[in-house]
Design a protein around this motif. Sequence first.
Motif, PDB file in Angstrom:
ATOM      1  N   UNK A   1       0.812  -1.219   0.000  1.00  0.00           N
ATOM      2  CA  UNK A   1       0.000   0.000   0.000  1.00  0.00           C
ATOM      3  C   UNK A   1       0.846   1.269   0.000  1.00  0.00           C
ATOM      4  N   UNK A   2       2.059   1.178  -0.522  1.00  0.00           N
ATOM      5  CA  UNK A   2       2.998   2.308  -0.477  1.00  0.00           C
ATOM      6  C   UNK A   2       2.474   3.569  -1.178  1.00  0.00           C
ATOM      7  N   UNK A   3       1.541   3.402  -2.103  1.00  0.00           N
ATOM      8  CA  UNK A   3       1.013   4.547  -2.843  1.00  0.00           C
ATOM      9  C   UNK A   3      -0.200   5.188  -2.176  1.00  0.00           C
ATOM     10  N   UNK A   4      -0.556   4.710  -0.990  1.00  0.00           N
ATOM     11  CA  UNK A   4      -1.748   5.191  -0.301  1.00  0.00           C
ATOM     12  C   UNK A   4      -1.399   5.718   1.087  1.00  0.00           C
ATOM     13  N   UNK A   5      -2.202   6.660   1.546  1.00  0.00           N
ATOM     14  CA  UNK A   5      -2.059   7.200   2.898  1.00  0.00           C
ATOM     15  C   UNK A   5      -2.914   6.336   3.827  1.00  0.00           C
ATOM     16  N   UNK A   6      -2.254   5.426   4.541  1.00  0.00           N
ATOM     17  CA  UNK A   6      -2.965   4.495   5.418  1.00  0.00           C
ATOM     18  C   UNK A   6      -2.362   4.525   6.821  1.00  0.00           C
ATOM     19  N   UNK A   7      -3.177   4.141   7.784  1.00  0.00           N
ATOM     20  CA  UNK A   7      -2.726   3.949   9.163  1.00  0.00           C
ATOM     21  C   UNK A   7      -2.906   2.466   9.468  1.00  0.00           C
TER      22      UNK A   7
END
Length: 177
Positions: A33-39
């Motif tokens: 998920x490196x291309x997404x802003x996730x927690x």
Amino acid sequence: MIGLHKSSVAVYPYDEEWPVEFEKEKKILEGILKDFDVQIEHVGSTSIPGLSAKPIIDIAIGVKDEKTLFEIEPVMAEAGYDILNDYETKGEILARKGPPECRTHYIHMQLIGSEYWDEFMYFRRYLLDHPEEIKKYEELKKDLSAKYADERKKYTAGKNEYISSILEKAYKLYGRK
């Protein structure tokens, strides 16, 4: 040890490997998920030191908007996770890892601040802040697992009243936003 046959319920003593397994999976997820802003958060019973649990690692992946949630769903599927989209009914998309007969990880993809996300965060925080509750919860889980060893839905339902009472206390204490 992680993983549990899908039709069984077994509660194991806390294992120091559970947070290690979480960290391993977190690194994998960060790559996927490196291309997404996730927690990414370790949640569920395996995230509570000292608490006996089913040996399945629960992970919450939080996102800020629905668009991102639905964008990461196919990315997770392409990475080999088995996807169950329960967004309309449970407010999450579930990604499962491990063979169907023995899941090792449940990844709960949710909106940050949603009811389901808050349940994970507040329940974990309350137990970590109130160690006396860990023992109460553990006894309940052991009793239910003995009673419903082959009935996971009944085991889960048997915990609902306790979980609701903890969430009520947590929301009052910490002030759910």
